[in-house]
Design a protein around this motif. Structure first.
Motif, PDB file in Angstrom:
ATOM      1  N   LYS A   1     -17.142 -21.426 -18.347  1.00  0.00           N
ATOM      2  CA  LYS A   1     -17.042 -20.239 -18.853  1.00  0.00           C
ATOM      3  C   LYS A   1     -18.181 -20.180 -20.065  1.00  0.00           C
ATOM      4  O   LYS A   1     -18.327 -19.279 -21.015  1.00  0.00           O
ATOM      5  CB  LYS A   1     -15.649 -19.835 -19.549  1.00  0.00           C
ATOM      6  N   TYR A   2     -19.276 -20.925 -19.571  1.00  0.00           N
ATOM      7  CA  TYR A   2     -20.548 -20.772 -20.503  1.00  0.00           C
ATOM      8  C   TYR A   2     -21.168 -19.437 -20.756  1.00  0.00           C
ATOM      9  O   TYR A   2     -21.711 -19.196 -21.863  1.00  0.00           O
ATOM     10  CB  TYR A   2     -21.427 -21.852 -20.392  1.00  0.00           C
ATOM     11  N   LYS A   3     -20.967 -18.607 -19.691  1.00  0.00           N
ATOM     12  CA  LYS A   3     -21.683 -17.536 -19.517  1.00  0.00           C
ATOM     13  C   LYS A   3     -20.936 -16.276 -20.608  1.00  0.00           C
ATOM     14  O   LYS A   3     -21.696 -15.772 -21.356  1.00  0.00           O
ATOM     15  CB  LYS A   3     -21.640 -16.520 -18.324  1.00  0.00           C
ATOM     16  N   TRP A   4     -19.674 -16.214 -20.713  1.00  0.00           N
ATOM     17  CA  TRP A   4     -18.874 -15.755 -21.656  1.00  0.00           C
ATOM     18  C   TRP A   4     -19.251 -16.221 -23.055  1.00  0.00           C
ATOM     19  O   TRP A   4     -19.388 -15.271 -23.820  1.00  0.00           O
ATOM     20  CB  TRP A   4     -17.263 -15.897 -21.311  1.00  0.00           C
ATOM     21  N   LEU A   5     -19.150 -17.326 -23.227  1.00  0.00           N
ATOM     22  CA  LEU A   5     -19.431 -17.821 -24.455  1.00  0.00           C
ATOM     23  C   LEU A   5     -20.931 -17.549 -25.073  1.00  0.00           C
ATOM     24  O   LEU A   5     -21.192 -17.290 -26.053  1.00  0.00           O
ATOM     25  CB  LEU A   5     -19.225 -19.632 -24.563  1.00  0.00           C
ATOM     26  N   ASN A   6     -21.906 -17.586 -24.157  1.00  0.00           N
ATOM     27  CA  ASN A   6     -23.379 -17.427 -24.396  1.00  0.00           C
ATOM     28  C   ASN A   6     -23.206 -15.916 -25.056  1.00  0.00           C
ATOM     29  O   ASN A   6     -24.174 -15.755 -25.681  1.00  0.00           O
ATOM     30  CB  ASN A   6     -23.956 -17.745 -23.679  1.00  0.00           C
ATOM     31  N   GLU A   7     -22.672 -15.182 -24.076  1.00  0.00           N
ATOM     32  CA  GLU A   7     -22.570 -13.730 -24.461  1.00  0.00           C
ATOM     33  C   GLU A   7     -21.873 -13.215 -25.801  1.00  0.00           C
ATOM     34  O   GLU A   7     -22.361 -12.359 -26.645  1.00  0.00           O
ATOM     35  CB  GLU A   7     -22.074 -12.925 -23.319  1.00  0.00           C
ATOM     36  N   ASN A   8     -20.734 -13.973 -26.088  1.00  0.00           N
ATOM     37  CA  ASN A   8     -19.863 -13.504 -27.205  1.00  0.00           C
ATOM     38  C   ASN A   8     -19.979 -14.329 -28.469  1.00  0.00           C
ATOM     39  O   ASN A   8     -19.873 -13.526 -29.604  1.00  0.00           O
ATOM     40  CB  ASN A   8     -18.420 -13.574 -26.621  1.00  0.00           C
TER      41      ASN A   8
ATOM     42  N   PRO B   1     -22.509 -15.398 -30.188  1.00  0.00           N
ATOM     43  CA  PRO B   1     -23.825 -14.920 -31.048  1.00  0.00           C
ATOM     44  C   PRO B   1     -23.065 -13.626 -31.816  1.00  0.00           C
ATOM     45  O   PRO B   1     -23.252 -13.427 -33.162  1.00  0.00           O
ATOM     46  CB  PRO B   1     -24.521 -14.396 -30.247  1.00  0.00           C
ATOM     47  N   LYS B   2     -22.204 -12.998 -31.287  1.00  0.00           N
ATOM     48  CA  LYS B   2     -21.660 -11.674 -31.633  1.00  0.00           C
ATOM     49  C   LYS B   2     -20.420 -12.076 -32.768  1.00  0.00           C
ATOM     50  O   LYS B   2     -20.413 -11.434 -33.802  1.00  0.00           O
ATOM     51  CB  LYS B   2     -21.109 -10.708 -30.784  1.00  0.00           C
ATOM     52  N   ILE B   3     -19.882 -13.197 -32.324  1.00  0.00           N
ATOM     53  CA  ILE B   3     -18.681 -13.623 -33.384  1.00  0.00           C
ATOM     54  C   ILE B   3     -19.288 -14.080 -34.478  1.00  0.00           C
ATOM     55  O   ILE B   3     -18.909 -14.088 -35.685  1.00  0.00           O
ATOM     56  CB  ILE B   3     -17.764 -14.486 -32.535  1.00  0.00           C
ATOM     57  N   ILE B   4     -20.350 -14.775 -34.311  1.00  0.00           N
ATOM     58  CA  ILE B   4     -21.057 -15.527 -35.727  1.00  0.00           C
ATOM     59  C   ILE B   4     -21.496 -14.392 -36.379  1.00  0.00           C
ATOM     60  O   ILE B   4     -21.574 -14.548 -37.841  1.00  0.00           O
ATOM     61  CB  ILE B   4     -22.208 -16.494 -35.319  1.00  0.00           C
ATOM     62  N   LEU B   5     -22.187 -13.267 -36.030  1.00  0.00           N
ATOM     63  CA  LEU B   5     -22.736 -12.252 -36.653  1.00  0.00           C
ATOM     64  C   LEU B   5     -21.886 -11.117 -37.181  1.00  0.00           C
ATOM     65  O   LEU B   5     -22.261 -10.674 -38.432  1.00  0.00           O
ATOM     66  CB  LEU B   5     -23.808 -11.616 -35.670  1.00  0.00           C
ATOM     67  N   GLU B   6     -20.679 -11.229 -36.758  1.00  0.00           N
ATOM     68  CA  GLU B   6     -19.702 -10.262 -37.495  1.00  0.00           C
ATOM     69  C   GLU B   6     -19.198 -10.380 -38.788  1.00  0.00           C
ATOM     70  O   GLU B   6     -18.959 -11.703 -38.948  1.00  0.00           O
ATOM     71  CB  GLU B   6     -18.328 -10.329 -36.432  1.00  0.00           C
ATOM     72  N   GLN B   7     -19.299  -9.535 -39.254  1.00  0.00           N
ATOM     73  CA  GLN B   7     -18.691  -9.465 -40.952  1.00  0.00           C
ATOM     74  C   GLN B   7     -17.476  -9.198 -41.052  1.00  0.00           C
ATOM     75  O   GLN B   7     -16.964  -8.544 -40.253  1.00  0.00           O
ATOM     76  CB  GLN B   7     -19.678  -8.665 -41.582  1.00  0.00           C
ATOM     77  N   HIS B   8     -16.930 -10.123 -41.777  1.00  0.00           N
ATOM     78  CA  HIS B   8     -15.175 -10.091 -41.923  1.00  0.00           C
ATOM     79  C   HIS B   8     -15.153  -8.840 -42.829  1.00  0.00           C
ATOM     80  O   HIS B   8     -15.910  -8.675 -43.904  1.00  0.00           O
ATOM     81  CB  HIS B   8     -14.750 -11.283 -42.802  1.00  0.00           C
ATOM     82  N   ALA B   9     -14.211  -8.138 -42.546  1.00  0.00           N
ATOM     83  CA  ALA B   9     -13.811  -6.874 -43.380  1.00  0.00           C
ATOM     84  C   ALA B   9     -13.379  -7.189 -44.723  1.00  0.00           C
ATOM     85  O   ALA B   9     -12.828  -8.411 -44.947  1.00  0.00           O
ATOM     86  CB  ALA B   9     -12.851  -6.168 -42.701  1.00  0.00           C
TER      87      ALA B   9
END
Length: 221
Positions: free
Chosen positions: A204-211, A213-221
């Motif tokens: 499922k590396y395509k899902w991981l490669n896509e998501n 980076p977004k998860i890392i960059l997301e700021q916690h509220a």
């Protein structure tokens, strides 16, 4: 722009080649791969995590761990300041273990596992990746590099006896709904990957490669 250091820890007995299909944008992230080391005599998981943490030299890193590596990165985060901890196909506490692992702890049945038999690549693949590996055994063989009996003996015991009962709410958990090592029914508060098995880092590396980076960059509220 400074790149964000992302350290990867593979699963039980696996080498960092397990991450060969994971690609994060080079302008934003620096990928660094950790490897398993043979534990010292009577070394606790906490002490082992401290020893591995000394290899993490870049400040404020993201730690990503798969399976037993996910348990280890949570322990490493006790020793060093981290930006984020992401676990994949893993657990956030021993309360998420399947019943058979809880029974193994209570009865000490894990001590009866003939670990020398696990050194056989087919058994080690099933043990580390789940039951559905036979079709691609040769593929998995290259990922399972740690076949030292002392390491396996130690690693199995550290997983079964992991004493974390209080979940760190900051840990980000990615889990497949078809994981047969840590079934989804025991897992709470995770990002579910449809069709993801215990080896979704490979398929499922395509899902991981896509998501990721977004998860890392997301700021916690």
């Amino acid at each position: 722009m400074n790149t964000i250091p992302v350290y990867f820890m593979p699963g039980l007995a696996a080498s960092s080649s397990i991450f060969e299909r994971i690609l994060l944008p080079e302008l934003q992230f620096k990928m660094i791969f950790l490897e398993w080391e043979i534990p010292l005599e009577t070394e606790s998981l906490s002490d082992y995590a401290k020893r591995i943490s000394a290899k993490i030299t870049l400040e404020n890193p993201v730690l990503i761990g798969v399976s037993f590596g996910g348990i280890l990165v949570q322990e490493i985060a006790k020793w060093i300041p981290v930006r984020k901890v992401i676990i994949i196909s893993s657990v956030k506490s021993n309360l998420e273990f399947p019943l058979r692992m809880k029974i193994a702890k209570t009865t000490k049945a894990y001590k009866l596992i003939p670990l020398h038999l696990i050194l056989n690549i087919e058994n080690l693949a099933k043990f580390s990746f789940g039951k559905k590996v036979n079709k691609r055994l040769r593929l998995y063989e290259k990922f399972l590099s740690v076949r030292d009996i002392r390491y396996l003996d130690w690693a199995v015991e550290q997983v079964i006896l992991w004493d974390r009962e209080v979940v760190d709410p900051n840990v980000i958990h990615i889990h497949g709904d078809l994981d047969d090592v840590f079934p989804i029914k025991n897992i709470s508060n995770c990002m579910v990957v449809k069709g993801g098995t215990h080896i979704m880092i490979l398929n499922k590396y395509k899902w991981l490669n896509e998501n990721v980076p977004k998860i890392i960059l997301e700021q916690h509220a």
